[in-house]
Write a protein that holds these residues in place. Structure first.
Motif, PDB file in Angstrom:
ATOM      1  N   VAL A 256      31.819  20.312  33.230  1.00 40.29           N
ATOM      2  CA  VAL A 256      32.326  21.012  32.048  1.00 40.29           C
ATOM      3  C   VAL A 256      31.811  22.458  32.039  1.00 40.29           C
ATOM      4  CG1 VAL A 256      32.204  21.131  29.528  1.00 40.29           C
ATOM      5  CG2 VAL A 256      32.636  18.944  30.664  1.00 40.29           C
ATOM      6  N   LEU A 257      30.526  22.660  32.303  1.00 36.48           N
ATOM      7  CA  LEU A 257      29.970  24.017  32.338  1.00 36.48           C
ATOM      8  C   LEU A 257      30.598  24.851  33.447  1.00 36.48           C
ATOM      9  CD1 LEU A 257      26.195  23.335  31.636  1.00 36.48           C
ATOM     10  CD2 LEU A 257      27.890  24.337  30.086  1.00 36.48           C
ATOM     11  N   LEU A 258      30.825  24.242  34.591  1.00 37.17           N
ATOM     12  CA  LEU A 258      31.457  24.945  35.704  1.00 37.17           C
ATOM     13  C   LEU A 258      32.875  25.367  35.336  1.00 37.17           C
ATOM     14  CD1 LEU A 258      31.212  25.909  38.642  1.00 37.17           C
ATOM     15  CD2 LEU A 258      32.152  23.697  39.322  1.00 37.17           C
ATOM     16  N   ALA A 259      33.633  24.463  34.723  1.00 37.57           N
ATOM     17  CA  ALA A 259      35.010  24.781  34.322  1.00 37.57           C
ATOM     18  C   ALA A 259      35.055  25.909  33.309  1.00 37.57           C
ATOM     19  CB  ALA A 259      35.692  23.529  33.757  1.00 37.57           C
ATOM     20  N   ILE A 260      34.123  25.915  32.358  1.00 33.08           N
ATOM     21  CA  ILE A 260      34.069  26.974  31.341  1.00 33.08           C
ATOM     22  C   ILE A 260      33.735  28.313  31.986  1.00 33.08           C
ATOM     23  CG2 ILE A 260      32.752  27.831  29.360  1.00 33.08           C
ATOM     24  CD1 ILE A 260      32.552  24.884  28.453  1.00 33.08           C
ATOM     25  N   SER A 261      32.754  28.328  32.884  1.00 29.59           N
ATOM     26  CA  SER A 261      32.357  29.603  33.510  1.00 29.59           C
ATOM     27  C   SER A 261      33.447  30.136  34.423  1.00 29.59           C
ATOM     28  CB  SER A 261      31.047  29.448  34.259  1.00 29.59           C
ATOM     29  OG  SER A 261      31.214  28.577  35.349  1.00 29.59           O
ATOM     30  N   VAL A 262      34.147  29.274  35.156  1.00 32.81           N
ATOM     31  CA  VAL A 262      35.213  29.719  36.048  1.00 32.81           C
ATOM     32  C   VAL A 262      36.382  30.263  35.240  1.00 32.81           C
ATOM     33  CG1 VAL A 262      36.953  28.918  37.689  1.00 32.81           C
ATOM     34  CG2 VAL A 262      34.565  28.248  37.960  1.00 32.81           C
ATOM     35  N   SER A 263      36.787  29.604  34.157  1.00 29.88           N
ATOM     36  CA  SER A 263      37.920  30.082  33.362  1.00 29.88           C
ATOM     37  C   SER A 263      37.597  31.395  32.676  1.00 29.88           C
ATOM     38  CB  SER A 263      38.361  29.037  32.349  1.00 29.88           C
ATOM     39  OG  SER A 263      37.341  28.835  31.395  1.00 29.88           O
ATOM     40  N   ALA A 264      36.333  31.602  32.261  1.00 27.30           N
ATOM     41  CA  ALA A 264      35.953  32.874  31.643  1.00 27.30           C
ATOM     42  C   ALA A 264      35.991  34.001  32.658  1.00 27.30           C
ATOM     43  CB  ALA A 264      34.570  32.760  31.029  1.00 27.30           C
ATOM     44  N   ALA A 265      35.582  33.725  33.895  1.00 32.09           N
ATOM     45  CA  ALA A 265      35.575  34.758  34.933  1.00 32.09           C
ATOM     46  C   ALA A 265      36.983  35.181  35.317  1.00 32.09           C
ATOM     47  CB  ALA A 265      34.831  34.259  36.157  1.00 32.09           C
ATOM     48  N   LYS A 266      37.921  34.272  35.277  1.00 27.84           N
ATOM     49  CA  LYS A 266      39.273  34.587  35.702  1.00 27.84           C
ATOM     50  C   LYS A 266      40.012  35.463  34.711  1.00 27.84           C
ATOM     51  CE  LYS A 266      39.749  30.334  38.276  1.00 27.84           C
ATOM     52  NZ  LYS A 266      40.334  29.001  38.268  1.00 27.84           N
ATOM     53  N   ALA A 267      39.661  35.434  33.461  1.00 28.38           N
ATOM     54  CA  ALA A 267      40.427  36.116  32.436  1.00 28.38           C
ATOM     55  C   ALA A 267      40.003  37.562  32.218  1.00 28.38           C
ATOM     56  CB  ALA A 267      40.326  35.343  31.130  1.00 28.38           C
ATOM     57  N   GLN A 268      39.070  38.107  32.994  1.00 29.37           N
ATOM     58  CA  GLN A 268      38.561  39.444  32.738  1.00 29.37           C
ATOM     59  C   GLN A 268      39.477  40.550  33.236  1.00 29.37           C
ATOM     60  OE1 GLN A 268      34.886  38.749  34.586  1.00 29.37           O
ATOM     61  NE2 GLN A 268      33.972  37.837  32.794  1.00 29.37           N
ATOM     62  N   PHE A 269      40.133  40.395  34.365  1.00 25.47           N
ATOM     63  CA  PHE A 269      41.063  41.381  34.885  1.00 25.47           C
ATOM     64  C   PHE A 269      42.452  41.045  34.358  1.00 25.47           C
ATOM     65  CE2 PHE A 269      37.553  41.876  37.712  1.00 25.47           C
ATOM     66  CZ  PHE A 269      37.563  43.216  38.043  1.00 25.47           C
ATOM     67  N   VAL A 270      43.078  41.977  33.670  1.00 25.64           N
ATOM     68  CA  VAL A 270      44.355  41.718  33.023  1.00 25.64           C
ATOM     69  C   VAL A 270      45.515  42.216  33.876  1.00 25.64           C
ATOM     70  CG1 VAL A 270      45.703  42.122  30.934  1.00 25.64           C
ATOM     71  CG2 VAL A 270      43.207  41.917  30.790  1.00 25.64           C
ATOM     72  N   LYS A 271      45.481  43.504  34.237  1.00 23.78           N
ATOM     73  CA  LYS A 271      46.567  44.099  35.013  1.00 23.78           C
ATOM     74  C   LYS A 271      46.014  45.277  35.801  1.00 23.78           C
ATOM     75  CE  LYS A 271      47.904  46.952  31.105  1.00 23.78           C
ATOM     76  NZ  LYS A 271      48.922  47.331  30.176  1.00 23.78           N
ATOM     77  N   ALA A 272      46.866  45.853  36.652  1.00 23.14           N
ATOM     78  CA  ALA A 272      46.433  46.997  37.455  1.00 23.14           C
ATOM     79  C   ALA A 272      47.605  47.918  37.725  1.00 23.14           C
ATOM     80  CB  ALA A 272      45.827  46.529  38.775  1.00 23.14           C
ATOM     81  N   GLU A 273      47.248  49.173  37.976  1.00 21.43           N
ATOM     82  CA  GLU A 273      48.217  50.174  38.389  1.00 21.43           C
ATOM     83  C   GLU A 273      47.763  50.658  39.760  1.00 21.43           C
ATOM     84  OE1 GLU A 273      49.644  53.166  35.430  1.00 21.43           O
ATOM     85  OE2 GLU A 273      48.774  54.553  36.885  1.00 21.43           O
ATOM     86  N   LEU A 274      48.543  50.348  40.774  1.00 19.91           N
ATOM     87  CA  LEU A 274      48.185  50.642  42.158  1.00 19.91           C
ATOM     88  C   LEU A 274      49.063  51.766  42.681  1.00 19.91           C
ATOM     89  CD1 LEU A 274      46.753  49.833  44.882  1.00 19.91           C
ATOM     90  CD2 LEU A 274      48.662  48.232  45.195  1.00 19.91           C
ATOM     91  N   GLN A 275      48.453  52.888  43.056  1.00 15.73           N
ATOM     92  CA  GLN A 275      49.200  53.985  43.659  1.00 15.73           C
ATOM     93  C   GLN A 275      48.949  53.962  45.159  1.00 15.73           C
ATOM     94  OE1 GLN A 275      48.150  58.100  42.780  1.00 15.73           O
ATOM     95  NE2 GLN A 275      50.346  58.535  42.604  1.00 15.73           N
ATOM     96  N   VAL A 276      50.025  53.943  45.925  1.00 11.95           N
ATOM     97  CA  VAL A 276      49.940  53.821  47.377  1.00 11.95           C
ATOM     98  C   VAL A 276      50.399  55.134  48.009  1.00 11.95           C
ATOM     99  CG1 VAL A 276      50.814  52.550  49.374  1.00 11.95           C
ATOM    100  CG2 VAL A 276      50.320  51.344  47.240  1.00 11.95           C
ATOM    101  N   SER A 277      49.660  55.610  48.991  1.00 12.07           N
ATOM    102  CA  SER A 277      50.072  56.827  49.686  1.00 12.07           C
ATOM    103  C   SER A 277      50.792  56.459  50.979  1.00 12.07           C
ATOM    104  CB  SER A 277      48.860  57.710  49.981  1.00 12.07           C
ATOM    105  OG  SER A 277      47.976  57.049  50.842  1.00 12.07           O
ATOM    106  N   GLY A 278      51.698  57.330  51.383  1.00  7.81           N
ATOM    107  CA  GLY A 278      52.434  57.124  52.627  1.00  7.81           C
ATOM    108  C   GLY A 278      53.796  56.496  52.446  1.00  7.81           C
ATOM    109  N   LEU A 279      54.156  56.122  51.244  1.00  6.27           N
ATOM    110  CA  LEU A 279      55.478  55.525  51.017  1.00  6.27           C
ATOM    111  C   LEU A 279      56.528  56.635  51.059  1.00  6.27           C
ATOM    112  CD1 LEU A 279      54.730  53.117  48.017  1.00  6.27           C
ATOM    113  CD2 LEU A 279      54.774  52.578  50.450  1.00  6.27           C
ATOM    114  N   THR A 280      57.527  56.473  51.908  1.00  3.11           N
ATOM    115  CA  THR A 280      58.556  57.504  52.018  1.00  3.11           C
ATOM    116  C   THR A 280      59.950  56.994  51.680  1.00  3.11           C
ATOM    117  OG1 THR A 280      58.809  57.022  54.369  1.00  3.11           O
ATOM    118  CG2 THR A 280      57.277  58.803  53.755  1.00  3.11           C
ATOM    119  N   CYS A 281      60.106  55.690  51.586  1.00  4.40           N
ATOM    120  CA  CYS A 281      61.452  55.155  51.310  1.00  4.40           C
ATOM    121  C   CYS A 281      61.314  53.803  50.592  1.00  4.40           C
ATOM    122  CB  CYS A 281      62.235  54.976  52.605  1.00  4.40           C
ATOM    123  SG  CYS A 281      61.515  53.760  53.716  1.00  4.40           S
ATOM    124  N   SER A 282      62.455  53.280  50.195  1.00  5.19           N
ATOM    125  CA  SER A 282      62.442  52.004  49.484  1.00  5.19           C
ATOM    126  C   SER A 282      62.027  50.851  50.392  1.00  5.19           C
ATOM    127  CB  SER A 282      63.805  51.732  48.855  1.00  5.19           C
ATOM    128  OG  SER A 282      64.788  51.626  49.859  1.00  5.19           O
TER     129      SER A 282
END
Length: 164
Positions: free
Chosen positions: A9-35
């Motif tokens: 139970v403690l392991l499940a609680i700690s793992v679920s809390a750790a997973k919810a910290q990162f919500v979203k990201a904005e990733l900018q990639v260099s070198g993209l020249t086309c679709s």
């Protein structure tokens, strides 16, 4: 037997809390020249189990990433997937829920890795905030040079440096 159940139970609680910290990201990639370049990068990123959705913005070479709340996020894998598609990460901004984190000396642990907030000052960050990752492989050389004087924390996993 009771001890094992409590441990699970403690392991499940700690793992679920750790997973919810990162919500979203904005990733900018260099070198993209086309679709086709964008499509190859998107296809490579979609293989990661912790990414639930990706929306590309071809005009700004951005990928808006939504993380799967049921899986731990690994930022290094994002950088490796972009590189395997033939490109480089120019900037990675991610949104972190600091209400679910405990900061100690402007550091927090997530999924075995250490995240060091390099510009937090005396006040602890609270709530859901965007941060920029300034670690090797996830930021350009000029950005790495700017934060090069920050001492890395000791850790068994990788140490990421983040800027608020």
């Amino acid at each position: 037997m009771k001890t094992i159940k409590i441990f699970i139970v403690l392991l499940a609680i700690s793992v679920s809390a750790a997973k919810a910290q990162f919500v979203k990201a904005e990733l900018q990639v260099s070198g993209l020249t086309c679709s086709m370049c964008s499509k190859a990068t998107e296809k490579s990123l979609r293989t990661l189990p912790f990414i639930s959705d990706i929306k590309p913005d071809l005009n700004r070479n951005l990928f808006m990433i939504t993380f799967n709340s049921a899986a731990p996020v690994n930022l290094d894998l994002i950088g490796k997937k972009v590189q395997s598609a033939g490109f480089a990460v120019n900037q990675l901004k991610t949104t972190i829920n600091f209400d679910k984190l405990k900061l100690s000396d402007n550091k927090f642990n997530y999924s075995g890795d250490t995240y060091q907030v390099v510009n937090a000052g005396a006040k602890s960050p609270e709530g859901i905030l965007p941060v920029t990752i300034v670690s090797k492989g996830l930021a350009p050389a000029a950005t790495l040079k700017k934060y090069n004087n920050v001492t890395a924390a000791q850790s068994n996993g990788k140490v990421y440096q983040v800027v608020l």
